[in-house]
Design an enzyme around this catalytic site. Structure first.
Site, PDB file in Angstrom:
ATOM      1  CG  ASP A   1      31.007   0.966  63.756  1.00  0.00           C
ATOM      2  OD1 ASP A   1      30.763   2.147  63.433  1.00  0.00           O
ATOM      3  OD2 ASP A   1      31.410   0.646  64.892  1.00  0.00           O
TER       4      ASP A   1
ATOM      5  CG  HIS B   1      32.222   4.236  66.094  1.00  0.00           C
ATOM      6  ND1 HIS B   1      31.542   3.075  66.366  1.00  0.00           N
ATOM      7  CD2 HIS B   1      32.011   5.067  67.132  1.00  0.00           C
ATOM      8  CE1 HIS B   1      30.941   3.190  67.547  1.00  0.00           C
ATOM      9  NE2 HIS B   1      31.206   4.394  68.029  1.00  0.00           N
TER      10      HIS B   1
ATOM     11  CB  SER C   1      32.262   5.206  70.825  1.00  0.00           C
ATOM     12  OG  SER C   1      31.365   6.011  70.092  1.00  0.00           O
TER      13      SER C   1
END
Ligand SMILES: *[C@@H]1O[C@H](CO)[C@@H](O)[C@H](O)[C@H]1NC(C)=O
Ligand SMILES: *[C@@H]1O[C@H](CO)[C@@H](O)[C@H](O)[C@H]1NC(C)=O
Length: 385
Positions: free
Chosen positions: A348, A351, A41
């Protein structure tokens, strides 16, 4: 005849200067025509969203104005890399609508590991798109794009030219989920460390495959200080003795650093094994840790708190992510972002914000944190001089 002495004198004056400057002048810019990225991610530009459902708003709010499959309020380091080498942002390979792969493709998906998963994604496991799968997808992409481009017209326009593949930049940012999933499945610090050689063997195999397909320029990020991230800090009831002066969980960062030192050795070995290729090891760990450690100095605040989250010491709740809804005392509460994401590091809980990603990119772009110390635009070269 008259001009000859002048020519000679200029020559003799310049000659020593050229030799002194050679380490700097010697490297030409690479003009990478394409970028191919592999990862999790940290560099997913839409892969996970395409396969498993859209990253929700407020993801994307700062730069794109809407969710675009990135886990951030805006751009990721890989976006700044694309821009930094003069290319458009690269589309996720898994995106089947509206994509333009003429200047590369992104095989990264959120929750990906280097090793194959041992548990299913929806049973709390990691993504099925582990690095070996990503390298097979690249293999498909390479072969099919060349046969498809031969049809001409719009196909030719949307796919890379054949000679782009050996001249492209191949970037990697993966390994964090191999280590955290070890911890989350109950392994001790020593047990996680014991998995590192196997993780790196699998990494080598994937890079070798891409080399044999023609890849020659490799830009490899190490793993970040995940012991500073809310999703790790919150989950592992961190005892006072286990946090450093910044508030990061020491055992996790120790493992990240162990992984990184072995990754660096692995990259050294690849450099020996493949004399035709350039391998640049990039220490993003140091950039991210400096930023978190000295947040205020660099214009950031609350380095260990999520901007978009809910509750607790880290503004993070494992049950509800950024953009989700939590019921509190019978009332629905939407988990939204903080007032000013541009002054925050963590987006978040997992990240980084666009502002943090840009800051990290600015630290790595000139080669200051790389081995060898080669700037991004010159990363087709094996040595700094
Ligand atoms: C694909 O992107 C490239 C680079 O931005 C652009 O030159 C080309 O026109 C695009 N192709 C199509 C069909 O939109
Ligand atoms: C929920 O209700 C309890 C009891 O009335 C109260 O103590 C608590 O502060 C409330 N929580 C929130 C987030 O409003």
């Amino acid at each position: 005849m008259e001009s000859q002495p002048r020519v000679f004198s200029v020559f003799f004056i310049l000659l020593p200067v050229l030799f002194t400057l050679k380490p700097v002048l010697g490297l030409t810019e690479c003009h990478f025509p394409a970028l191919f990225n592999f990862g999790d991610s940290n560099s997913d530009t839409g892969g996970y969203s395409a396969a498993f459902g859209m990253a929700p708003p407020p993801d994307g709010e700062t730069f794109f104005g809407a969710p675009v499959g990135r886990y951030s309020d805006g751009r990721l380091i890989v976006d700044f890399i694309a821009k930094g080498i003069g290319l458009p942002y690269i589309d996720a390979y898994l995106n089947s609508v509206g994509t333009n792969f003429s200047h590369g493709a992104n095989f990264a998906t959120a929750a990906s590991t280097i090793r194959e998963p041992v548990s299913a994604l929806f049973q709390g496991g990691v993504s099925p798109f582990s690095l070996d799968v990503q390298s097979w997808q690249f293999d498909q992409f390479l072969n099919r794009s060349q046969t498809t481009a031969k049809q001409g017209g719009v196909f030719k326009d949307l796919l890379p030219k054949e000679d782009y593949f050996p001249r492209a930049l191949y970037t990697f940012d993966i390994g964090q989920n191999d280590l955290t999933s070890g911890f989350f499945s109950g392994l001790t610090e020593d047990e996680v460390i014991a998995t590192i050689p196997d993780i790196l063997n699998k990494f080598t195999t994937a890079v070798q495959n891409i080399y044999w397909e023609g890849g020659r320029s490799f830009w490899i990020h190490n793993t970040g200080p995940f012991g500073c991230l809310p999703y790790v800090l919150d989950r592992l009831l961190v005892k006072a003795a286990q946090v450093d002066s910044v508030g990061c969980a020491t055992p996790f960062n120790d493992v990240a650093q162990q992984f990184n030192s072995k990754l660096k050795e692995t990259v050294d070995q690849l450099r020996k094994d493949f004399p035709l290729a350039a391998f640049t090891y990039v220490d993003v760990y140091s950039a991210k840790y400096s930023l978190i450690h000295q947040a205020r100095k660099y214009g950031f605040e609350h380095p260990l708190r999520a901007c978009c989250g809910y509750g607790g010491a880290y503004n993070y709740n494992q049950q509800v992510g950024c953009g989700g809804t939590i019921v509190v005392n019978g009332t629905d509460i939407l988990v939204t972002s903080c007032k000013n994401p541009s002054t925050r590091i963590n987006w978040d809980g997992v990240h980084y914000t666009e502002a943090a990603n840009k800051w990290v990119f600015d630290q790595i772009v000139n080669g200051a944190l790389s081995d060898p110390p080669i700037p991004l635009k010159k990363a087709c070269h094996r040595e700094a001089h």
